[in-house]
Scaffold this motif. Sequence first.
Motif, PDB file in Angstrom:
ATOM      1  N   PRO C 140      53.503  41.977  39.771  1.00 12.66           N
ATOM      2  CA  PRO C 140      52.100  41.743  40.352  1.00 12.66           C
ATOM      3  C   PRO C 140      50.666  41.221  39.676  1.00 12.66           C
ATOM      4  CG  PRO C 140      51.985  43.528  41.352  1.00 12.66           C
ATOM      5  CD  PRO C 140      53.662  43.356  40.447  1.00 12.66           C
ATOM      6  N   GLU C 141      50.263  39.949  39.258  1.00 16.44           N
ATOM      7  CA  GLU C 141      48.188  39.767  38.547  1.00 16.44           C
ATOM      8  C   GLU C 141      48.358  38.980  40.421  1.00 16.44           C
ATOM      9  OE1 GLU C 141      49.583  37.139  36.121  1.00 16.44           O
ATOM     10  OE2 GLU C 141      51.053  38.559  34.686  1.00 16.44           O
ATOM     11  N   THR C 142      46.429  40.291  39.762  1.00 16.68           N
ATOM     12  CA  THR C 142      46.141  39.372  40.965  1.00 16.68           C
ATOM     13  C   THR C 142      44.188  38.791  40.274  1.00 16.68           C
ATOM     14  OG1 THR C 142      46.810  41.191  42.215  1.00 16.68           O
ATOM     15  CG2 THR C 142      44.840  40.522  43.050  1.00 16.68           C
ATOM     16  N   PHE C 143      43.757  37.936  40.598  1.00 16.78           N
ATOM     17  CA  PHE C 143      42.852  37.454  39.775  1.00 16.78           C
ATOM     18  C   PHE C 143      41.752  37.212  40.667  1.00 16.78           C
ATOM     19  CE2 PHE C 143      44.889  35.292  36.087  1.00 16.78           C
ATOM     20  CZ  PHE C 143      46.114  35.617  36.661  1.00 16.78           C
ATOM     21  N   LEU C 144      40.468  37.959  40.280  1.00 18.74           N
ATOM     22  CA  LEU C 144      39.452  37.661  41.161  1.00 18.74           C
ATOM     23  C   LEU C 144      38.416  36.225  40.815  1.00 18.74           C
ATOM     24  CD1 LEU C 144      37.104  38.110  43.207  1.00 18.74           C
ATOM     25  CD2 LEU C 144      35.996  39.678  41.314  1.00 18.74           C
ATOM     26  N   VAL C 145      38.380  35.186  41.107  1.00 19.84           N
ATOM     27  CA  VAL C 145      37.582  34.077  41.573  1.00 19.84           C
ATOM     28  C   VAL C 145      36.154  33.927  41.698  1.00 19.84           C
ATOM     29  CG1 VAL C 145      37.728  31.224  41.360  1.00 19.84           C
ATOM     30  CG2 VAL C 145      39.735  32.776  41.319  1.00 19.84           C
ATOM     31  N   SER C 146      35.252  34.096  41.244  1.00 19.33           N
ATOM     32  CA  SER C 146      33.859  33.884  41.294  1.00 19.33           C
ATOM     33  C   SER C 146      33.591  32.443  42.101  1.00 19.33           C
ATOM     34  CB  SER C 146      32.802  34.137  40.205  1.00 19.33           C
ATOM     35  OG  SER C 146      32.920  33.431  39.606  1.00 19.33           O
ATOM     36  N   ALA C 147      32.193  32.707  43.020  1.00 20.43           N
ATOM     37  CA  ALA C 147      32.033  31.815  43.563  1.00 20.43           C
ATOM     38  C   ALA C 147      31.704  30.117  42.822  1.00 20.43           C
ATOM     39  CB  ALA C 147      30.788  31.818  44.225  1.00 20.43           C
ATOM     40  N   ASP C 148      31.651  30.492  41.696  1.00 11.62           N
ATOM     41  CA  ASP C 148      31.494  29.036  40.939  1.00 11.62           C
ATOM     42  C   ASP C 148      32.560  28.430  40.425  1.00 11.62           C
ATOM     43  OD1 ASP C 148      30.619  30.839  38.262  1.00 11.62           O
ATOM     44  OD2 ASP C 148      31.349  30.849  39.304  1.00 11.62           O
ATOM     45  N   GLY C 149      33.978  29.194  40.775  1.00 15.76           N
ATOM     46  CA  GLY C 149      35.482  29.080  40.380  1.00 15.76           C
ATOM     47  C   GLY C 149      35.299  29.303  39.001  1.00 15.76           C
ATOM     48  N   THR C 150      34.945  30.775  38.596  1.00 16.74           N
ATOM     49  CA  THR C 150      35.603  30.922  37.235  1.00 16.74           C
ATOM     50  C   THR C 150      36.132  32.160  37.682  1.00 16.74           C
ATOM     51  OG1 THR C 150      33.115  30.803  36.004  1.00 16.74           O
ATOM     52  CG2 THR C 150      34.496  31.673  35.009  1.00 16.74           C
ATOM     53  N   ILE C 151      36.819  32.390  36.365  1.00 19.50           N
ATOM     54  CA  ILE C 151      37.865  33.287  36.818  1.00 19.50           C
ATOM     55  C   ILE C 151      37.258  34.457  36.448  1.00 19.50           C
ATOM     56  CG2 ILE C 151      39.933  35.040  36.233  1.00 19.50           C
ATOM     57  CD1 ILE C 151      41.287  32.224  36.361  1.00 19.50           C
ATOM     58  N   VAL C 152      37.186  36.087  37.215  1.00 22.40           N
ATOM     59  CA  VAL C 152      36.090  37.286  36.712  1.00 22.40           C
ATOM     60  C   VAL C 152      37.041  38.017  36.253  1.00 22.40           C
ATOM     61  CG1 VAL C 152      33.404  36.307  37.361  1.00 22.40           C
ATOM     62  CG2 VAL C 152      35.394  37.110  38.763  1.00 22.40           C
ATOM     63  N   HIS C 153      38.747  37.878  36.582  1.00 25.44           N
ATOM     64  CA  HIS C 153      39.127  39.331  36.626  1.00 25.44           C
ATOM     65  C   HIS C 153      40.179  39.195  37.211  1.00 25.44           C
ATOM     66  CE1 HIS C 153      39.275  43.745  35.830  1.00 25.44           C
ATOM     67  NE2 HIS C 153      40.567  43.680  36.736  1.00 25.44           N
ATOM     68  N   LYS C 154      41.216  39.910  36.533  1.00 21.64           N
ATOM     69  CA  LYS C 154      42.389  39.848  36.572  1.00 21.64           C
ATOM     70  C   LYS C 154      43.294  40.940  36.482  1.00 21.64           C
ATOM     71  CE  LYS C 154      47.191  37.886  34.319  1.00 21.64           C
ATOM     72  NZ  LYS C 154      47.621  37.360  33.522  1.00 21.64           N
ATOM     73  N   LEU C 155      44.439  41.464  37.512  1.00 20.97           N
ATOM     74  CA  LEU C 155      44.439  42.487  37.242  1.00 20.97           C
ATOM     75  C   LEU C 155      46.399  42.368  36.810  1.00 20.97           C
ATOM     76  CD1 LEU C 155      45.277  45.924  37.593  1.00 20.97           C
ATOM     77  CD2 LEU C 155      44.718  44.710  40.249  1.00 20.97           C
TER      78      LEU C 155
END
Lengths: 147, 653, 179
Positions: C140-155
Amino acid sequence: MMRALLLALLLTLPAAVFAIDAEQAFEDPAMQERYERLTRELRCLVCQNQTIADSNATLAQDLRREVRELMAEGKSDQEIHEFLTARYGDFVLYNPPVKPRTYVLWAAPALLVIIGLGAAMAVIIRRARAARDNPDSLEADNETGTP
Amino acid sequence: MIPELGHFALILALLLAATQAWFGLAGASRGNVAWMRAAQTAVAGQWVFLLVAFGLLVWSFIQFDFSVRYVAMTSNSLLPLFYRISAAWGGHEGSLLMWGTMLGTWSVAVAALSRSMPLPFKSRVLGVLGLVSVGFLMFTLFTSNPFDRLVPAAADGNDLNPLLQDFALAIHPPMLYLGYVGFSVAFAFACATLIEGRLDVDWARWARPWTLAAWLCLTIGITLGSWWAYYELGWGGYWFWDPVENASFMPWLMGTALIHSLAVTEKRGLFKSWTLLLAVSCFSLSLLGTFLVRSGVLVSVHAFATDPARGLFILGFLVAVVGGALALYTWRAPALKSEAGFELLSREAFLLFNNALLIAATGLILIGTLYPLFMDAFELGKISVGPPYFGVAFLIPMVPLVLLMSVGMHASWKRSRIGPLQNLLLGLFAAAVVAALLVTKFVYGEVHFMGVVGFTVAFWLIASTLVEPIQRWGAWRTLPAGFWGMTLAHFGIGLFALGVTGVESYRIERDISLGVGETTTLQGYDFRFEGTREVRGPNYQAVEGTVVITRDGRPVTTLRPQKRYYASGGNPMTEAGIRASLRRDLFVALGEDLGAGKWSMRVQYKPLIRNIWLGALLMALGALIAASDRRYRQPVRAAVPKAAGRMAREGAR
Amino acid sequence: MKRNLRFLIPAALFAALVGFLFFGLYNDPREIPSPLIGKPAPSFSLESLANPSRRVGTTDYQGRPYVVNVWGTWCPECRREHEVLLSIARTRAVPIVGLNWKDDRALAQRWLKELGDPYDAVAFDPEGQAAIDWGVYGAPETFLVSADGTIVHKLIGPMTWSIWQEEFLPLINSPGGRS
């Protein structure tokens, strides 16, 4: 215990199984050649060190398909590389890009040769001078008649 | 019971190794003859118990003893006898035991075959070897015990990786280990010399045949691996610059430098500290290779099951052994000076260039292999350094080296005496260029720049190696084994260069899909696919394709590539169909069943590829012949001082 | 003394080498950081796993932070993290969008039915095209996208509660996270 065994099982099973592209070759032999070259320069990210041309991992198949599509769209080699590095980073290229952080890598071979030959020359010149100034030093020997 | 006996034998071997180390080193420093002799007995004892342990392990494999964890992991009830035996070294634990056994074997050989060596020196050599053995056996016993039991015993084993169920690959590790471990002898000689603070170079003469022997084993080991990869993996390549391949190649390159450097040190007493450093470095690279393969630091298809704890142990061992040796070097080396001189185009000069270029090559491979690690350490991101880089980088020192070789082999000691040969060599060079142009144009149809360069270099080297044998036609019987060995080895390099040039410049590889009856053409050869059928092996089932090859309508051969499905599961294995000859290989590997009788396959035309392995084998044979030179079996005469003064005083000390 | 210093070079080089190797022991050479961190999330619009006639896309989540979780029924680690994802979903911190990668629709639907569905919506990506755009190379991979649509983190690897708390929550609660 079982997990260790399973892990060992996974690791002893063949990790490197080479795949042969099941897709239809390009009609244009030059395109096919270009495709084969490109896929041999790109790394399969899930494999233990194989190109996407040689791996039968699902991701490798998907990336080969991606390269085909990009080629069919008329993208250049450079553009295809950029497409992949934008998503996967430089790790996906087996030919490391020439950037400030890889200058040392690319300069190393020539530098090592120059330094090595330079050092050798320095020693040779010194010894040749010694030989010229002191003929006895030419005679210094440990044994005779060896190849 | 048997595994426990094996385990016990291993423990005894460790204790004897420790005894060997103690009596060897302490005995020599105290001048205690009884102790020094005891070290030799300890070596023999260690070896015997190692053989027992290894033998019992192999026995466990032959007897299908799946209560031993290692056997369960790497063997299977359907595995044929030969591969049950070779499975003993197919995995990490067993291969380590083999390492240890090889080390014991080399140690006992040194003890038995060094009659002319002064006892204190010999004891120190054995002592150092004993220390290395202790480290290895401790690593084996404490982290990688092949005799660990599996409770409850497995009903059946996992199977030996099908990739390893192959004759060449069964022999490949033992040969490699013989080589890697064999460099420990030169290492021990160097350490003993440094410990004693010796200023003479007898050690170089003693070390030379041992180094040649180790080098030739390593050459064969690497060659087997390359050849195997070619016909077994279905990819048609022979070298991938994989980290583990590089880990074997670096000691080889440095070993080559060492062999040549030993010649200079032995003959003229020159470069003493340099040669000592090389001897230390060769074995260090062997140990580094062991570390890289088993620690998980680099990503490789060859890596054994990895474990950071094991990696840490090996790293500690590496630090102790290499660090210790380098400390000795730093301490003693400044005192080693020599006054000998030589002229600009003398043999010494050429050998110095040889060393410089070989070290440059080793260095660039080390940097390339570890660069991803460097960048990661400095948080500069992850990159990959693969064949596109190494293929180019490696040529940079190699082309000059091979060119210099063609001249250097004719150089005389001390003086520049190439003069008379100069015209001949230049003439041969010109002929080589012309031949290269002709071959590329008329045999391969395309004048490719690197092809011309490669063929020129190869032809010139081959011609150059033949000059002296031809010139001394009548006097062959008087020429020493060393000369023939050198000539053969250099000729082998010429063939190797020929093979690499042919394959890299003019190979043709095609991935295509063919239906039954369809044909594809490569370099004038027509490959017609005739369909597939099922075949059965001892522990596998296979689909076998039939490909008929013709040229201008005349039949050339029929190839039968297979795709094997082993009973123990796992991915299918490709067995390529190959038509081999020195001139070119024709290669077919089966891909996927595309349905409706169509199959994808890899079809290749590989010109001159066999010369790569033939050349390498000739190199190994050359080393064998050189090592058998009678002069190594004569006792060392006291150095005859040709110059008065300092040389005499140095030699007497 | 100066002349003797050069004999220290081999030992010094060796020490440096050992340092790197030591670092290497605790470093995973196969973990590839994402070059997409800090860049706009690549857009996708795919069929919903549950209902082929509906679509799931990045535009649905414009203006608010969300998590993208790549999974497949063939992936054993995905099964391990599933419980954690369910717990995260219960907190209602951010919507979790599933990206079902290289999977069989029926199998995937049954999996969610049997194990529970932590996802706000699941996009069905059997071809892996969207996954490639997001630089996915394993599950699995998990991404966090911020409110302005930027990827800020990936696990990379399975989600755990502590990773969620230590790595994802702070980014969600920081000023850039929320809209």
